[in-house]
Every structure is written in C-alpha cells, then in structure tokens.
Enzyme design. Structure first.
Site, PDB file in Angstrom:
ATOM      1  N   ARG A 127       0.835  -1.198   0.059  1.00  0.00           N
ATOM      2  CA  ARG A 127       0.161   0.086   0.013  1.00  0.00           C
ATOM      3  C   ARG A 127       0.865   1.201  -0.071  1.00  0.00           C
ATOM      4  NH1 ARG A 127      -4.705   0.606   4.452  1.00  0.00           N
ATOM      5  NH2 ARG A 127      -2.929   0.926   5.760  1.00  0.00           N
ATOM      6  N   LYS A 229      -2.727   6.386   1.518  1.00  0.00           N
ATOM      7  CA  LYS A 229      -2.584   6.901   2.858  1.00  0.00           C
ATOM      8  C   LYS A 229      -1.593   8.081   2.962  1.00  0.00           C
ATOM      9  CE  LYS A 229      -2.671   4.812   7.554  1.00  0.00           C
ATOM     10  NZ  LYS A 229      -4.108   5.050   7.711  1.00  0.00           N
ATOM     11  N   GLU A 265     -16.121   6.801   4.611  1.00  0.00           N
ATOM     12  CA  GLU A 265     -15.466   6.326   5.871  1.00  0.00           C
ATOM     13  C   GLU A 265     -15.451   7.161   6.975  1.00  0.00           C
ATOM     14  OE1 GLU A 265     -11.124   5.702   5.696  1.00  0.00           O
ATOM     15  OE2 GLU A 265     -11.233   6.001   3.522  1.00  0.00           O
TER      16      GLU A 265
END
Length: 382
Positions: A127, A229, A265
């Site tokens: 990721r 992220k 989210e």
C-alpha cells in the site's frame, strides 16, 4: 533461532555509530561489527509503564529506523537511531507541499512470551508503494519495509505490552525531506519507522462508540488521494472531528462529495453494516482507503459463511441496519452503538451475540496467536 540482545549504553557512542552503519543490502560483516550490531537492541529491563493504563497516545520508545535516498535512486540501506527529533529544511517537500505517506501496523507479544507477531506487513508495504507512485516518491521494497519493521520491534522490544494488555503500534513514514521551492517532487526522501505501546484507540475502549454524519465536510473527492494513505488526507477532517467530539460524539462519518448520500468512511477507519446476516461495506473507488483490516474482515466473514457485499451504501441503508462497526489497524473492530444524522439518532445492536463481536474475536485471536493461523497472515519475529 532467537538471539538475546542487550541495549548499547547511551555513552557507547563509538559502538553505536559502528552498529548504525549496518545496511539492509549487506550480507557480510566483521566479527567486531556483528558483535556491535547485536547490541543495538532494547534494554532487557522492563519498560517503566503501567500496562493497564495504556491508551492510544505517544509514549516515546528507544529507537527509530531511518533510510534515505535521492529522487531518482532506490532505497538501499538504513540505520537504527535513538528516537528523537529529526532535522528538515524549512523548504522540504513534506513541509511545503505535503509530500508524505504513513502506514500503521501492530506487533503483539506471543502467548508464550517467546517473540512477537506482525499482522500482514507485506500488505502495508504494498500500500505504501501504491501511495508512493501516486505522490511521485521512491518507496522501499517489500523486503526493505519488513526488515525495517523487524529492526524497530527488536530495538524497542521492552515496549511491547504483555499479551492482552495492548500492542506495539508501528508507524512507518515516507516523506519528501529534500528542499524544494517551486511546486515539484522533492529531490530527497526519508523512510522512517518509530513505535509506541498502545491500548485501545477510542476512549470507550471496547464499548460501543457513537458517531455523527457530517453533511458539509468531505474526506475525499473523485480524482484525489482518498485511496492512498497520504498525510494530506487527515488534517482536513480535524475541524469536523473536533466539532463532533465537543458535542459528545466519538468520531465522524463522511459522505460522498457528489451526491452526498453514500457512506465513505470515518476519520480514520472503514465502515461496515450488517442486515439479516448480510454484511455490506462501501466499495473502494479511489475515495476510500483500502484498509488491511477491512480486507481481512471481508475474507474472514466469507470464510464463516456470511454474504459480504462491497457496494454503494446509502444513508438509508445505514438507518435500516441491524449492526454497524468500524475497522482499522488502530481501532481493530469497533462496535457502533449509535449514529446521529440531521439530528436523528439511530441505535444498533451491540454485545456478545453480535456478528461484530464474532468477527472481532476471530480476527484478534489470529493477530495475537491464540489460534492456528491457517491463512498465514501473521509473521513471527523471534
């Protein structure tokens, strides 16, 4: 085989500098170097901390791992440094343009106290690589990433809580450290890993949390960076989160920025709803972070016979749900007791007999090594 290592005293600067030259790529070292390398590890003495009072706050530990490279190069070697402040140019890419990423992992002490367990660290490494490509940054290889994590755990092993008392939270950072004035990728980069012992993320502990939907603040937009992220995804939600906490809510749920009706989210975790034993979660389409805990819960639920749907989840679906829960490395699996939307409060089933609790128990048993890891998700560190 497990090797016991002792901490280098702070005064042993010569040995420490020698040990600090170890390279991930290097496979050979003199016997003197190797002896010094084996000393760069955490104190054998227990950490001076009350494990029963752990929350999710920064407790400074002993060491951090640092690796650097230039923009057109690849990361090759890293060192363990004493945990402390780092030096950055005022014109560094991360300070001026937010060119940075972070990850989050947890290390658990094994049941027999004979080592530690990491949960799917290769997923975090991949990721970070995906995020680095989006943010025009070089990134460590999967092997380098995991090596850095292992070194950080060993160097801070006295800070890993006893089984059942918490975990060692590990924070890898990838930042544009080099100076740049005009808008452009930084010329130099730093990969840094530090760690801190933590307990539960929310102040409620394992008790149900209470969320509120914010109609006016959006965490991400199509074409943006919501799916990676990057550090720039988090500061923009602080105002909404602070406002919600002042009103007694635990956190905020954000809706899509186009139709303002579909769940995305919370501030730092993914969302799931349960209706008649069917589990649904918002589909990731570039605005939602593909969480590793989210991915794991989907796999576990399907293994146990639940139907899991990754789809658009509307506010109406949420209102009609039997259960709601959040997932993330920090929060693990957190039951939601209520959600407030436009002044109306909706309550959900919580407790031992819920799907949420079953999934939490299965996941944490794997993470902590209490059951056989048939999926080979955990990495043992001895």
């Amino acid at each position: 085989m497990s090797v016991r290592r002792a901490l280098v005293p702070a005064s042993s600067s010569v040995l420490y500098r020698l040990a600090g030259r170890r390279s991930f790529a290097s496979r050979s070292a003199s016997s003197l170097q190797q002896a010094c390398l084996d000393t760069i590890r955490s104190d054998e003495d227990d950490a001076d901390i009350n494990w029963d009072d752990l929350g999710f706050g920064l407790v400074p530990t002993d060491y951090m791992y640092v690796m650097r490279c230039a923009r057109d190069e690849k990361f090759s070697s890293g060192v363990l440094n004493r945990y402390g402040n780092i030096e950055l140019s005022p014109s560094s890419g991360v300070l001026n343009y937010g060119q940075g990423l972070f990850e989050g992992l947890k290390a658990y002490r094994k049941v027999d106290d004979g080592g530690f367990l990491l949960f799917r660290p290769e997923e975090n490494a991949r990721r970070m690589q995906m995020g680095a490509e989006r943010m025009c940054m070089p990134s460590p290889s999967v092997e380098q990433f995991i090596h850095a994590i292992k070194e950080t755990i060993f160097a801070n092993k006295r800070w890993v809580p006893p089984q059942g008392k918490g975990s060692l939270y590990i924070r890898p950072l990838l930042i544009g450290s080099g100076p740049v004035l005009g808008l452009a990728p930084a010329p130099d980069y730093m990969f840094l890993v530090y760690a801190a012992p933590v307990g539960t993320y929310f102040k409620e502990g394992l008790a149900p949390i209470n969320l509120v939907i914010d109609n006016n603040t959006h965490r991400a937009t199509p074409g943006g960076t919501g799916g990676v992220k990057t550090i720039t995804n988090y500061a923009p939600v602080l105002k909404a989160q602070t406002r919600a906490k002042a009103k007694g809510f635990t956190d905020v749920i954000y809706l899509d920025s186009i139709k303002k009706k579909y769940l995305e989210e919370a501030s730092s975790c993914n969302l799931f709803i349960v209706k008649n034993d069917v589990i649904s979660t918002p589909v990731t389409m570039g605005t939602i972070l593909p969480g590793i805990t989210r991915k794991s819960i989907i796999e576990i639920a399907r293994d146990y016979g639940y139907k899991v749907e990754e789809q658009l989840v509307s506010v109406e679906d949420l209102m009609d749900a039997d259960e709601v829960f959040c997932t993330g490395t920090a929060v693990v699996v957190a039951p939601v007791g209520s959600i407030t939307y436009q002044g109306q409060r909706f309550e959900y089933k919580t407790g031992d007999a819920t799907v949420t609790r079953k999934l939490y128990d299965i996941l944490t048993a794997i993470q902590m090594g209490r059951v056989e890891d048939e999926k080979r998700w955990t990495l043992e560190i001895d």
